[in-house]
Design a protein around this motif. Structure first.
Motif, PDB file in Angstrom:
ATOM      1  N   LYS A 147     -29.160 -10.643  13.455  1.00  0.00           N
ATOM      2  CA  LYS A 147     -29.452 -10.528  14.876  1.00  0.00           C
ATOM      3  C   LYS A 147     -28.402 -11.297  15.661  1.00  0.00           C
ATOM      4  O   LYS A 147     -27.587 -12.022  15.094  1.00  0.00           O
ATOM      5  CB  LYS A 147     -30.843 -11.099  15.177  1.00  0.00           C
ATOM      6  N   PHE A 150     -29.977 -14.326  20.591  1.00  0.00           N
ATOM      7  CA  PHE A 150     -31.348 -14.596  21.025  1.00  0.00           C
ATOM      8  C   PHE A 150     -32.273 -14.783  19.821  1.00  0.00           C
ATOM      9  O   PHE A 150     -32.115 -14.133  18.785  1.00  0.00           O
ATOM     10  CB  PHE A 150     -31.866 -13.462  21.914  1.00  0.00           C
ATOM     11  N   ALA A 151     -33.233 -15.679  19.961  1.00  0.00           N
ATOM     12  CA  ALA A 151     -34.146 -16.029  18.861  1.00  0.00           C
ATOM     13  C   ALA A 151     -35.247 -14.991  18.736  1.00  0.00           C
ATOM     14  O   ALA A 151     -36.430 -15.264  18.973  1.00  0.00           O
ATOM     15  CB  ALA A 151     -34.723 -17.424  19.089  1.00  0.00           C
ATOM     16  N   ARG A 152     -34.866 -13.790  18.380  1.00  0.00           N
ATOM     17  CA  ARG A 152     -35.817 -12.710  18.173  1.00  0.00           C
ATOM     18  C   ARG A 152     -35.719 -12.221  16.740  1.00  0.00           C
ATOM     19  O   ARG A 152     -34.639 -12.121  16.172  1.00  0.00           O
ATOM     20  CB  ARG A 152     -35.535 -11.547  19.120  1.00  0.00           C
ATOM     21  N   VAL A 153     -36.880 -11.933  16.172  1.00  0.00           N
ATOM     22  CA  VAL A 153     -36.916 -11.373  14.817  1.00  0.00           C
ATOM     23  C   VAL A 153     -36.511  -9.907  14.865  1.00  0.00           C
ATOM     24  O   VAL A 153     -36.851  -9.187  15.798  1.00  0.00           O
ATOM     25  CB  VAL A 153     -38.340 -11.509  14.231  1.00  0.00           C
ATOM     26  N   ILE A 154     -35.760  -9.479  13.863  1.00  0.00           N
ATOM     27  CA  ILE A 154     -35.449  -8.057  13.734  1.00  0.00           C
ATOM     28  C   ILE A 154     -36.211  -7.516  12.529  1.00  0.00           C
ATOM     29  O   ILE A 154     -36.565  -8.254  11.610  1.00  0.00           O
ATOM     30  CB  ILE A 154     -33.932  -7.798  13.586  1.00  0.00           C
ATOM     31  N   THR A 155     -36.478  -6.233  12.565  1.00  0.00           N
ATOM     32  CA  THR A 155     -37.189  -5.584  11.461  1.00  0.00           C
ATOM     33  C   THR A 155     -36.229  -4.624  10.774  1.00  0.00           C
ATOM     34  O   THR A 155     -35.634  -3.758  11.422  1.00  0.00           O
ATOM     35  CB  THR A 155     -38.424  -4.820  11.967  1.00  0.00           C
ATOM     36  N   ASP A 171     -34.405 -12.870  10.275  1.00  0.00           N
ATOM     37  CA  ASP A 171     -33.216 -13.057  11.099  1.00  0.00           C
ATOM     38  C   ASP A 171     -32.069 -12.172  10.617  1.00  0.00           C
ATOM     39  O   ASP A 171     -31.079 -11.998  11.321  1.00  0.00           O
ATOM     40  CB  ASP A 171     -32.767 -14.515  11.070  1.00  0.00           C
ATOM     41  N   HIS A 208     -39.689 -13.771   8.019  1.00  0.00           N
ATOM     42  CA  HIS A 208     -40.946 -14.144   8.662  1.00  0.00           C
ATOM     43  C   HIS A 208     -42.114 -13.603   7.843  1.00  0.00           C
ATOM     44  O   HIS A 208     -42.996 -12.901   8.349  1.00  0.00           O
ATOM     45  CB  HIS A 208     -40.977 -13.634  10.102  1.00  0.00           C
ATOM     46  N   HIS A 231     -34.160  -3.414  19.202  1.00  0.00           N
ATOM     47  CA  HIS A 231     -33.236  -4.553  19.284  1.00  0.00           C
ATOM     48  C   HIS A 231     -31.792  -4.054  19.118  1.00  0.00           C
ATOM     49  O   HIS A 231     -31.437  -3.489  18.097  1.00  0.00           O
ATOM     50  CB  HIS A 231     -33.576  -5.564  18.182  1.00  0.00           C
TER      51      HIS A 231
END
Length: 293
Positions: A147, A150-155, A171, A208, A231
């Motif tokens: 990613k 930004f602190a966002r989880v990706i799938t 991540d 996660h 994303h």
């Protein structure tokens, strides 16, 4: 007859430039000519050899720097049968394992043909976008999907041989060769795999989920990574040095190349397992404690 050896240098490091000049002076006394591609030659102030001539003239090259320099060198010679010997002026140095203080002696040993060649498999990555091949990449260490800032989880949907394997919230994910198992994949909790073991390592980055673990994948398997969701701040990095934008729905197919390898010069007195013991300091504390008893 003068012997010719190629040389590739980290031109950003003064120590590497000093080492290169030292070997050039040594070579003049020994009747050995070092050939430099245009970039290195312009920095060192020596005669340049055009890239195509350089690649078609030499059988092996000395790489002066750290593992990053070695990775760059592997891409430079990828389609040519040129063996590489690295002199480490970096930190860990799992690829460039030669010691600066032993450089001349090592080169004399290589010129006496008292060495072995270790084949390092290359990772091939194909980025597919809307059914079309967008990029084809080759990596000695790894290809990493991550990613952005930004602190966002990706799938990431993971498929092996086109069969559904996992839907990974994380991540990012690392796919590495055995060579790259001691690089980023090791930091992510992956196993150490010797270069002669044919496989790939699939290692999640900050997953996660409690159930995500590194996986060893076979040499003939194909790993597919497909980002899901919306994303858009995604990147695929090649050996940690080159980056490619990835869009949702892109498909990244990764496998061990069937026709490309990097041949690394190894010396009998400095094996891979000796290197592991030295670099990771395995057993040293135990030996010291035993000596005190």
């Amino acid at each position: 007859m003068e012997k010719k050896i190629g040389m590739l240098v980290n031109t950003q490091k003064k120590g590497a430039l000093d080492m290169a000049n030292r070997l050039v002076q040594w070579g003049k006394k020994k009747g050995i000519v070092f050939l430099f591609p245009p970039h290195e030659a312009s920095i060192l102030g020596v005669q340049a050899t055009p890239d195509d001539v350089w690649k078609s003239t030499i059988d092996f090259a000395v790489v002066i720097g750290g593992d990053g320099t070695f990775l760059r060198a592997s891409r430079y010679i990828l389609n040519h049968s040129i063996s590489l010997y690295g002199i480490n002026l970096g930190h860990l140095g799992f690829l460039a394992c030669g010691k600066p203080e032993e450089a001349e002696a090592d080169l004399e040993q290589i010129l006496r043909e008292e060495y072995a060649l270790q084949q390092h498999r290359i990772l091939e990555g194909i980025i597919w976008r809307e059914g079309r091949r967008k990029h084809t990449l080759y990596a000695l260490n790894d290809l990493v999907l991550t990613k952005g800032a930004f602190a966002r989880v990706i799938t990431i949907e993971i498929r092996i041989d086109n069969r559904y394997f996992n839907m990974l919230p994380a991540d990012g994910v690392i796919v590495s060769t055995p060579t790259g198992s001691t690089a980023y994949a090791l930091s992510a909790g992956g196993p150490i795999v010797p270069p002669h073991v044919p496989c790939m390592v699939l290692a999640p980055i900050c997953a996660h989920t409690l159930y995500a673990r590194p996986v060893i994948v076979g040499e003939n398997d194909v790993i597919s990574l497909i980002p899901r969701g919306t994303h858009r701040d995604l990147m695929l990095t090649q050996d940690g040095q080159l980056g490619y934008e990835i869009l949702p729905g892109d498909r990244i197919e990764l496998s061990l190349s069937r026709d490309k390898v990097v041949n690394v010069v190894t010396l009998p007195q400095r094996t891979y397992f000796d290197l592991l013991q030295e670099k990771l300091k395995w057993g040293q504390g135990i030996e010291r404690n035993e000596n005190k008893e």
